[in-house]
Design an enzyme around this catalytic site. Structure first.
Site, PDB file in Angstrom:
ATOM      1  N   GLY A  14       0.784  -1.234   0.000  1.00  0.00           N
ATOM      2  CA  GLY A  14       0.000   0.000   0.000  1.00  0.00           C
ATOM      3  C   GLY A  14       0.813   1.279   0.000  1.00  0.00           C
ATOM      4  O   GLY A  14       0.309   2.336   0.387  1.00  0.00           O
ATOM      5  N   SER A  15       2.054   1.241  -0.497  1.00  0.00           N
ATOM      6  CA  SER A  15       2.829   2.491  -0.491  1.00  0.00           C
ATOM      7  C   SER A  15       2.303   3.475  -1.534  1.00  0.00           C
ATOM      8  O   SER A  15       2.326   4.693  -1.313  1.00  0.00           O
ATOM      9  CB  SER A  15       4.324   2.224  -0.687  1.00  0.00           C
ATOM     10  OG  SER A  15       4.606   1.820  -2.004  1.00  0.00           O
ATOM     11  N   ASN A  16       1.829   2.985  -2.662  1.00  0.00           N
ATOM     12  CA  ASN A  16       1.210   3.897  -3.637  1.00  0.00           C
ATOM     13  C   ASN A  16      -0.098   4.474  -3.094  1.00  0.00           C
ATOM     14  O   ASN A  16      -0.411   5.642  -3.329  1.00  0.00           O
ATOM     15  CB  ASN A  16       0.978   3.192  -4.975  1.00  0.00           C
ATOM     16  CG  ASN A  16       2.230   3.193  -5.829  1.00  0.00           C
ATOM     17  OD1 ASN A  16       2.648   4.242  -6.314  1.00  0.00           O
ATOM     18  ND2 ASN A  16       2.846   2.025  -5.990  1.00  0.00           N
ATOM     19  N   HIS A 111       1.970   0.733 -13.294  1.00  0.00           N
ATOM     20  CA  HIS A 111       2.762  -0.464 -13.618  1.00  0.00           C
ATOM     21  C   HIS A 111       4.248  -0.107 -13.551  1.00  0.00           C
ATOM     22  O   HIS A 111       4.657   0.930 -14.085  1.00  0.00           O
ATOM     23  CB  HIS A 111       2.400  -0.975 -15.012  1.00  0.00           C
ATOM     24  CG  HIS A 111       3.168  -2.201 -15.387  1.00  0.00           C
ATOM     25  ND1 HIS A 111       2.879  -3.440 -14.863  1.00  0.00           N
ATOM     26  CD2 HIS A 111       4.246  -2.362 -16.188  1.00  0.00           C
ATOM     27  CE1 HIS A 111       3.745  -4.320 -15.342  1.00  0.00           C
ATOM     28  NE2 HIS A 111       4.591  -3.688 -16.152  1.00  0.00           N
TER      29      HIS A 111
END
Ligand code: GRF
Length: 201
Positions: A14-16, A111
């Site tokens: 979940g870093s994005n 991506h």
């Protein structure tokens, strides 16, 4: 400007997602992450969302008999959040054609490669094996072809002497954390401009 509701689909760290939340909070509009849908119980992404007071829904793919059943449950969960935009941020499931068609024009994916190079998995390993000098990440519209939709934006990073998969992945991830929020912001501004003036008031 009407605040766009963004639902994020995530499977892991979940870093994005965290970068999106931070950017939305910093910019105070024109969008907010209003719902996070995750397919893995215990994923860090669920913790990140909860820490920021964002509604979460778990749709555990292992509990569905078929991909079509999973996709249908996923769509029901997403639609409950009434999103304007769906963002796949580290969502590690391939989605069926009907699901993709349902969100056509309002679903983006991040991506970790410069598409069309290296669709699919292990992008950093493959880039290193090829000896490329430049790598990066892509935000693209989601289409029926995996990692094949129209490119929205890209960020480039150098491949440095001595890089291994971990150092290259970290450099690309930093670029992802800037690229994804900026692409979402642009998408939401474009959407707001295309709405009739009274919408969202
Ligand atoms: C990112 O590199 C994303 O591009 C890829 O999976 C990774 C997810 O990382 N699809 P995180 O969960 O956002 O930290």
């Amino acid at each position: 400007m009407a605040l766009a509701r963004v639902t994020v689909l995530a499977s892991g760290r979940g870093s994005n997602l965290a970068a999106l939340i931070a950017a939305a909070e910093r910019a105070a509009g024109p969008w907010a992450v209003t719902h996070v849908v995750c397919n893995r119980p215990g994923a860090r992404a669920l913790v990140v969302a909860t820490e920021h007071g964002i509604a979460t829904t778990l749709v555990d793919h292992t509990t569905y008999a078929s991909r079509a059943d999973f996709d249908a449950a996923l769509a029901t969960a997403i639609d409950r959040g009434e999103p304007d935009l769906v963002v796949l941020a580290g969502f590690m499931r391939v989605l069926g054609d009907a699901f993709v068609a349902r969100y056509a024009g309002r679903m983006l994916n991040i991506h970790p490669s410069l598409l069309p190079a290296y669709p699919g998995l292990h992008t950093h390993r493959r880039a290193l094996a090829d000896g490329v000098t430049e790598h990066g990440c892509t935000v693209h519209a989601v289409s029926a072809a995996v990692d094949g939709g129209a490119i929205v934006d890209q960020a480039r990073v150098p491949v440095l002497p001595g890089d291994d998969e971990a150092t290259l992945a970290a450099r690309v991830l930093e670029a992802e954390h800037r690229l994804l929020p900026s692409a979402v912001t642009r998408w939401c501004i474009a959407r707001a401009r295309s709405l009739p003036p009274e919408a969202g008031r």
